[in-house]
Design an enzyme around this catalytic site. Structure first.
Site, PDB file in Angstrom:
ATOM      1  CG  ASN A  65      -1.780   1.288   1.249  1.00 60.28           C
ATOM      2  OD1 ASN A  65      -2.740   1.379   0.489  1.00 60.28           O
ATOM      3  ND2 ASN A  65      -1.430   2.267   2.085  1.00 60.28           N
ATOM      4  CD  GLU A  66      -1.416   5.898   0.065  1.00 60.00           C
ATOM      5  OE1 GLU A  66      -0.774   6.476   0.961  1.00 60.00           O
ATOM      6  OE2 GLU A  66      -2.493   6.335  -0.369  1.00 60.00           O
ATOM      7  CG  ASN A 101      -4.902   4.205  -1.930  1.00 56.44           C
ATOM      8  OD1 ASN A 101      -5.697   3.394  -2.414  1.00 56.44           O
ATOM      9  ND2 ASN A 101      -4.030   3.887  -0.979  1.00 56.44           N
ATOM     10  CE1 TYR A 117      -8.254   9.694   1.285  1.00 51.85           C
ATOM     11  CE2 TYR A 117      -6.284   8.791   0.276  1.00 51.85           C
ATOM     12  CZ  TYR A 117      -7.368   8.660   1.116  1.00 51.85           C
ATOM     13  OH  TYR A 117      -7.574   7.483   1.787  1.00 51.85           O
ATOM     14  CE1 TYR A 139      -4.883  14.193   4.419  1.00 54.91           C
ATOM     15  CE2 TYR A 139      -5.143  12.372   2.891  1.00 54.91           C
ATOM     16  CZ  TYR A 139      -5.143  12.854   4.188  1.00 54.91           C
ATOM     17  OH  TYR A 139      -5.403  12.021   5.238  1.00 54.91           O
ATOM     18  CD  GLU A 178      -6.275   4.183   1.298  1.00 59.04           C
ATOM     19  OE1 GLU A 178      -6.049   5.388   1.563  1.00 59.04           O
ATOM     20  OE2 GLU A 178      -5.565   3.262   1.702  1.00 59.04           O
ATOM     21  CD1 TRP A 236      -9.070   6.424   4.391  1.00 56.91           C
ATOM     22  CD2 TRP A 236      -8.875   4.251   3.917  1.00 56.91           C
ATOM     23  NE1 TRP A 236      -8.247   5.881   5.324  1.00 56.91           N
ATOM     24  CE2 TRP A 236      -8.113   4.546   5.073  1.00 56.91           C
ATOM     25  CE3 TRP A 236      -8.912   2.931   3.448  1.00 56.91           C
ATOM     26  CZ2 TRP A 236      -7.377   3.563   5.755  1.00 56.91           C
ATOM     27  CZ3 TRP A 236      -8.185   1.976   4.121  1.00 56.91           C
ATOM     28  CH2 TRP A 236      -7.438   2.302   5.251  1.00 56.91           C
TER      29      TRP A 236
HETATM   30  C1  BDP Z   1      -3.677   6.789   2.597  1.00 56.20           C
HETATM   31  C2  BDP Z   1      -3.321   5.531   3.351  1.00 56.20           C
HETATM   32  C3  BDP Z   1      -4.283   5.241   4.501  1.00 56.20           C
HETATM   33  C4  BDP Z   1      -4.595   6.518   5.234  1.00 56.20           C
HETATM   34  C5  BDP Z   1      -5.303   7.463   4.284  1.00 56.20           C
HETATM   35  C6  BDP Z   1      -5.686   8.793   4.953  1.00 56.20           C
HETATM   36  O1  BDP Z   1      -3.232   4.413   2.501  1.00 56.20           O
HETATM   37  O2  BDP Z   1      -3.714   4.269   5.333  1.00 56.20           O
HETATM   38  O3  BDP Z   1      -5.350   6.297   6.389  1.00 56.20           O
HETATM   39  O4  BDP Z   1      -4.456   7.742   3.219  1.00 56.20           O
HETATM   40  O5  BDP Z   1      -4.879   9.709   4.907  1.00 56.20           O
HETATM   41  O6  BDP Z   1      -2.527   7.497   2.423  1.00 56.20           O
HETATM   42  O7  BDP Z   1      -6.768   8.869   5.514  1.00 56.20           O
END
Ligand code: BDP
Length: 583
Positions: free
Chosen positions: A390-391, A457, A459, A463, A495, A540
């Site tokens: 993962n990542e 994943n 965001y 972020y 995610e 997520w």
């Molecule tokens: C990703 C990760 C995960 C984190 C999530 C987050 O894979 O484990 O909990 O982001 O930032 O980077 O919520």
């Protein structure tokens, strides 16, 4: 089998003096602890203690077990374990989420209780998988100084997390069964490989429904194929399981037998489609954690039963075992309830801007974890694919270096070798399932190259582009189209999500409000729905979970759950249900 769950003796050993002082026989000042359970949320002085601690119990072995071979099996000890029986060291193990066992027949006493002692320790060391942070590093969101320091975003729960078992088997016994299924028209074909202890050269049988075939063992191995006419194929809609019974016989006398529930199904990748039983499948669901108040990461069957109930309620057909293998019972439930699982090894928090010998040590440990996971879970129809990381990043995570520093080419190259090796090993051990790597936004794209499915994943809108959901959706759409163009493989967003405080509302939606989480998820689902190559969407996260303390984690919690930690729905849960169930 005897389950040794219950109350054990427990003592922390911060000075590391226990072994020299013979704590494997008696603990000088024990307190009582439940097994299985994490120790962190039980005792105030143990909350952030990740060092060495001792567990001890006593057990009588039944007289009826005499003449058999007795094994001690530990479901999971996080992270390092040393195990003694009646004062003798019988095994050691590294890696926190998978079972290990040793034969202890010669160590047993029959006229008194046997003393079992397990020393467990979870120091965040750089040569481990997951690795510990560099000194002073750790934390989440690229902010150094999170506490306790980790290279990942979840609490480093520690302890004996799953059951400890005593198991007795006959001298000649079934060691392992592998069942591989294929489909021919309406028939199911089940290829069975059996390993028996020692050089067993006798006979046996494999039986499935009304069909029975003979097994002729040579050097402890036998193979057979069973054809099931007009089979019921396993799927989330009809998770039908067939009991497969393997028997060893000596002149028709049964010497050992084992029954395994199997599902007849196939998984494949064709072009940019993920196929289950030859039909394209779209995953709906979540990234999860094993996390609950007080029990921490310890086996919590009530939580799991509730979680499967909620997965059904919300219309999820799948989840990922982020970021480590989950308990065996949980995989069996997935088989029974028809839930598809992306099954992940604990390779989270890897970075490749480190000296080569460290990368090699991590590779050796990741390979061990992969082998142990596939050995444990290869027969579960619910396991849809293996995830090897993962990542991973090509720079040190969590603020050890400025995030803007360009990724070093050697680090990228080191990762390329590393993941190629993991892919090859997964494929060698199990050629029947796709293998994937879960990539981070902005991470090296070439690392996806060998894998069958591209998992990412993302965001945007959290972020990055916080508060700007329409722009986030545009960027996401472009990102997905580019990835599809480069790879032409199925893509899963493993995610995407936004931290959400239950009870906080804002219209127009603002970050941290329940409305924002709904609108965030809506944008992502809409972008994916327009793209036929998207094979799945995993939000997520399923539920809020405990993580390390830091400025981005109110109350030490990651609040991206669609359910709260005690499994109450946020608005987003109702929204997802309306999309996935149509309710
Ligand atoms: C990703 C990760 C995960 C984190 C999530 C987050 O894979 O484990 O909990 O982001 O930032 O980077 O919520």
């Amino acid at each position: 089998m005897i389950d040794l769950s219950g109350l054990w003796q427990f003592q922390m050993d911060p000075q590391g003096e226990g072994e020299a002082q013979g704590w494997f026989r008696a603990l000088p000042a024990p307190r009582v602890i439940p097994v299985p359970c994490s120790w962190n949320d039980l005792f105030d002085d143990a909350r952030t203690y990740l060092g060495l601690a001792w567990y001890r119990t006593e057990v009588w072995v039944p007289a009826g077990w005499r003449g058999r071979r007795v094994y001690l099996r530990i479901g999971s000890a996080t992270y390092a374990a040393k195990v003694w029986v009646n004062g003798t060291l019988v095994m050691e193990h590294l890696g926190g989420s998978l079972p290990f066992a040793a034969e202890i027949t010669e160590r047993l006493a029959w006229d008194r209780p046997n003393i079992i002692a397990i020393a467990v320790e979870n120091e965040p060391r750089p040569d481990r998988v997951p690795p510990g942070p560099a000194p002073g590093g750790g934390g989440v969101l690229g902010v150094a100084g999170g506490f306790p320091g980790t290279t990942y975003d979840f609490f480093p729960y520690t302890g004996l997390h799953r059951q400890v078992w005593l198991c007795a088997v006959p001298d000649v016994h079934i060691d392992d069964i592998t069942a591989v299924t294929t489909i021919e028209d309406t028939d199911g074909i089940v290829s069975v490989t059996v390993a028996a202890a020692g050089d067993y050269a006798g006979e046996g049988q494999a039986r499935l429904g009304g069909i029975e075939v003979d097994l002729a063992f040579r050097s402890g191995a036998a193979e057979a194929t069973l054809r099931v006419p007009a089979a019921r194929f396993w799927s989330p809609q009809d998770p039908h399981l067939y009991p497969l019974t393997v028997t060893l016989t000596d002149n028709q006398r049964v010497t050992d037998t084992y029954t395994l529930d199997i599902g007849i199904r196939t998984v494949a990748v064709r072009g940019d489609q993920l196929l289950l039983n030859g039909q394209p499948i779209k995953l709906t669901g979540f990234g999860k954690h094993e996390d609950f108040a007080l029990s921490g990461r310890g086996l919590n069957l009530p939580m799991w039963i509730r979680d499967y109930e909620l997965l059904r309620w919300i219309g999820a057909n799948s989840y990922r075992t982020s970021h480590y293998p989950y308990p065996e019972e949980v995989m069996q439930l997935a088989d029974r309830l028809g839930v598809l699982v992306i099954n992940e090894i604990p390779a989270v928090g890897l970075n490749f801007a480190v000296p080569e010998p460290l990368t090699q040590q991590r590779l050796a440990q990741a390979l061990t974890e992969l082998r142990e996971l596939i050995a444990r879970d290869k027969n579960h129809p619910s396991t849809l694919m293996w995830s090897v990381a993962n990542e991973p990043v090509a720079r040190p995570p969590n603020g050890n270096e400025p995030q803007s520093q360009p990724q070093k080419q050697e680090a990228i190259e080191a990762g390329t070798q590393f993941f190629r090796r993991l892919y090859e090993e997964a494929y060698r051990l199990d050629g029947t399932r796709p293998v994937t790597l879960v990539g981070v936004g902005g991470g090296p794209r070439e690392w996806h190259e060998p894998f069958d499915v591209v998992c990412i994943n993302r965001y945007y809108g959290w972020y990055a582009l916080g508060g700007q959901l329409d722009r986030a959706a545009q960027v996401l759409a472009r990102d997905l189209d580019e990835l599809h163009q480069v790879y032409g493989k199925p893509i899963i967003i493993t995610e995407f999500g936004a931290d959400t405080l239950p009870g906080v509302h804002a219209d127009p939606p603002e970050m941290w409000s329940e409305e924002y989480q709904v609108e965030f998820l809506r944008r992502y689902l809409d972008v994916a729905a327009q793209r036929p190559f998207m094979a799945g969407m995993h939000v997520w996260a399923f539920a809020d979970f405990k993580t390390t303390q830091g400025v981005g984690r109110a109350g030490g919690m990651n609040l991206k759950g669609v359910f709260t930690r005690d499994r109450r729905p946020k608005m987003a849960a109702h929204f997802l249900r309306s999309r996935w169930v149509g309710a």
